[in-house]
Design a protein around this motif. Structure first.
Motif, mmCIF file in Angstrom:
data_model
loop_
_atom_site.group_PDB
_atom_site.id
_atom_site.type_symbol
_atom_site.label_atom_id
_atom_site.label_comp_id
_atom_site.label_asym_id
_atom_site.label_seq_id
_atom_site.Cartn_x
_atom_site.Cartn_y
_atom_site.Cartn_z
ATOM 1 N N LEU A 78 0.805 -1.218 0.000
ATOM 2 C CA LEU A 78 0.000 0.000 0.000
ATOM 3 C C LEU A 78 0.839 1.270 0.000
ATOM 4 C CD1 LEU A 78 -3.031 0.353 -0.027
ATOM 5 C CD2 LEU A 78 -3.012 0.385 2.455
ATOM 6 N N SER A 79 1.914 1.259 0.779
ATOM 7 C CA SER A 79 2.757 2.458 0.873
ATOM 8 C C SER A 79 3.281 2.892 -0.484
ATOM 9 C CB SER A 79 3.942 2.208 1.811
ATOM 10 O OG SER A 79 3.482 1.984 3.115
ATOM 11 N N SER A 80 3.586 1.927 -1.348
ATOM 12 C CA SER A 80 4.136 2.274 -2.668
ATOM 13 C C SER A 80 3.123 3.072 -3.486
ATOM 14 C CB SER A 80 4.578 1.019 -3.429
ATOM 15 O OG SER A 80 3.462 0.224 -3.795
ATOM 16 N N SER A 81 1.830 2.812 -3.278
ATOM 17 C CA SER A 81 0.797 3.573 -3.995
ATOM 18 C C SER A 81 0.672 4.991 -3.447
ATOM 19 C CB SER A 81 -0.555 2.860 -3.907
ATOM 20 O OG SER A 81 -0.550 1.711 -4.724
ATOM 21 N N ILE A 82 0.824 5.140 -2.135
ATOM 22 C CA ILE A 82 0.807 6.481 -1.539
ATOM 23 C C ILE A 82 1.986 7.288 -2.073
ATOM 24 C CG2 ILE A 82 1.028 7.785 0.621
ATOM 25 C CD1 ILE A 82 -0.425 5.424 2.025
ATOM 26 N N VAL A 83 3.160 6.656 -2.075
ATOM 27 C CA VAL A 83 4.373 7.331 -2.558
ATOM 28 C C VAL A 83 4.221 7.716 -4.033
ATOM 29 C CG1 VAL A 83 6.839 7.000 -3.052
ATOM 30 C CG2 VAL A 83 5.890 6.236 -0.861
ATOM 31 N N PHE A 146 3.647 15.837 3.128
ATOM 32 C CA PHE A 146 3.879 15.100 1.876
ATOM 33 C C PHE A 146 5.274 14.478 1.823
ATOM 34 C CE2 PHE A 146 0.600 17.256 -1.201
ATOM 35 C CZ PHE A 146 -0.418 16.973 -0.302
ATOM 36 N N LYS A 147 6.308 15.266 2.144
ATOM 37 C CA LYS A 147 7.694 14.762 2.030
ATOM 38 C C LYS A 147 7.917 13.540 2.922
ATOM 39 C CE LYS A 147 9.747 17.654 -0.891
ATOM 40 N NZ LYS A 147 8.919 17.367 -2.081
ATOM 41 N N GLN A 148 7.373 13.586 4.142
ATOM 42 C CA GLN A 148 7.522 12.442 5.053
ATOM 43 C C GLN A 148 6.762 11.224 4.527
ATOM 44 O OE1 GLN A 148 6.436 15.230 8.433
ATOM 45 N NE2 GLN A 148 7.310 13.515 9.568
ATOM 46 N N LEU A 149 5.568 11.455 3.990
ATOM 47 C CA LEU A 149 4.773 10.343 3.463
ATOM 48 C C LEU A 149 5.440 9.700 2.251
ATOM 49 C CD1 LEU A 149 1.263 12.021 3.782
ATOM 50 C CD2 LEU A 149 1.973 9.935 4.979
ATOM 51 N N GLN A 150 6.222 10.488 1.522
ATOM 52 C CA GLN A 150 6.912 9.947 0.346
ATOM 53 C C GLN A 150 8.053 8.999 0.722
ATOM 54 O OE1 GLN A 150 6.974 14.038 -1.255
ATOM 55 N NE2 GLN A 150 6.692 13.120 -3.258
ATOM 56 N N GLN A 151 8.319 8.887 2.022
ATOM 57 C CA GLN A 151 9.356 7.955 2.505
ATOM 58 C C GLN A 151 8.750 6.636 3.001
ATOM 59 O OE1 GLN A 151 12.450 9.158 1.968
ATOM 60 N NE2 GLN A 151 11.361 10.988 1.279
ATOM 61 N N LEU A 152 7.422 6.503 2.936
ATOM 62 C CA LEU A 152 6.760 5.294 3.452
ATOM 63 C C LEU A 152 7.204 4.042 2.706
ATOM 64 C CD1 LEU A 152 3.035 6.445 3.878
ATOM 65 C CD2 LEU A 152 4.691 6.038 5.695
ATOM 66 N N GLU A 153 7.220 2.919 3.441
ATOM 67 C CA GLU A 153 7.543 1.624 2.834
ATOM 68 C C GLU A 153 6.637 0.553 3.437
ATOM 69 O OE1 GLU A 153 11.668 1.015 3.692
ATOM 70 O OE2 GLU A 153 12.338 2.259 2.024
ATOM 71 N N GLY A 154 6.421 -0.527 2.684
ATOM 72 C CA GLY A 154 5.691 -1.674 3.223
ATOM 73 C C GLY A 154 4.206 -1.648 2.925
ATOM 74 N N ASP A 155 3.478 -2.565 3.556
ATOM 75 C CA ASP A 155 2.058 -2.747 3.235
ATOM 76 C C ASP A 155 1.120 -2.164 4.290
ATOM 77 O OD1 ASP A 155 0.196 -3.528 1.354
ATOM 78 O OD2 ASP A 155 -0.237 -5.398 2.384
ATOM 79 N N LYS A 156 1.648 -1.394 5.208
ATOM 80 C CA LYS A 156 0.774 -0.829 6.241
ATOM 81 C C LYS A 156 0.185 0.497 5.811
ATOM 82 C CE LYS A 156 2.312 -3.026 10.411
ATOM 83 N NZ LYS A 156 3.443 -3.090 11.281
ATOM 84 N N GLY A 157 0.583 1.001 4.670
ATOM 85 C CA GLY A 157 0.079 2.305 4.248
ATOM 86 C C GLY A 157 0.549 3.358 5.225
ATOM 87 N N ALA A 158 -0.376 4.182 5.680
ATOM 88 C CA ALA A 158 -0.008 5.296 6.559
ATOM 89 C C ALA A 158 -0.293 5.001 8.027
ATOM 90 C CB ALA A 158 -0.756 6.547 6.114
ATOM 91 N N LYS A 159 -0.609 3.749 8.369
ATOM 92 C CA LYS A 159 -1.025 3.408 9.740
ATOM 93 C C LYS A 159 0.033 3.779 10.782
ATOM 94 C CE LYS A 159 -4.156 0.495 10.393
ATOM 95 N NZ LYS A 159 -5.078 -0.583 10.394
#
Length: 193
Positions: A78-83, A146-159
């Motif tokens: 999920l995180s990859s889609s947010i990024v 936005f900048k912090q969210l663009q560093q997300l990884e994995g399948d937890k999304g923004a949890k």
């Protein structure tokens, strides 16, 4: 306030066993219903992130005035889609992004507008949806995140991100927060209509 909706719909629906986005609901699809709800809100633009089975899904929603973003890394979770979505809208003039999933068919325009209204009243806060014991999507993030969210990884999304920033979150309760993940979820939703 200039809000973009980022609808995440790139997953491969492994628990469903078929392409979840294309499940029929009346004369629409699950994704089509979510897009229609999003288009009837006060958001300025709707973006839809696709990945698995993208061409078929894209054809099924071609009638809607939305912008498609393809996530080539959708298998990373999920995180990859947010990024991917945020990379796409990063240099635009949106004040905030509302992240939602395409498999929550009870999330209607009224609820989305309620989130947007809360964001307009509290423009520096994160506006999240309150589940029984957790907070989650749909969620509105002001541009400063936005900048912090663009560093997300994995399948937890923004949890995890939401839990870390709990002090900045305003949560809104709703009875509309059901996900369609399995055939049973889908059949139960159809029965509720």
């Amino acid at each position: 306030m200039n809000v973009a909706i980022l609808m995440l719909s790139a997953g491969s629906s492994t628990r469903m066993g078929s392409t979840k986005q294309l499940l029929p609901i009346g004369n629409k699809t699950l994704l089509g219903l979510s897009i229609e709800n999003a288009l009837q809100t006060n958001a300025k633009k709707v973006f839809c992130v696709l990945g698995s089975n993208a061409e078929n899904i894209k054809n099924s929603i071609s009638q809607y005035d939305i912008e498609i973003i393809i996530n080539p890394n959708f298998k990373e979770g999920l995180s990859s889609s947010i990024v991917e979505g945020l990379n796409h809208i990063d240099n635009t003039n949106f004040d905030a992004v509302l992240i939602m999933l395409s498999d929550q068919p009870k999330i209607d325009s009224n609820y989305i507008n309620l989130l947007i209204l809360s964001s307009e009243k509290h423009p520096t806060q994160i506006i999240a949806s309150q589940y029984e014991k957790t907070i989650g999507v749909p969620v509105i993030f002001p541009k400063k995140y936005f900048k912090q969210l663009q560093q997300l990884e994995g399948d937890k999304g923004a949890k995890d991100f939401l839990n870390i920033h709990k002090a900045q979150v305003i949560s809104i309760k709703s009875d509309k927060l059901i996900d369609i993940d399995t055939q049973e979820d889908y059949l139960n939703f159809l029965k509720s209509l």
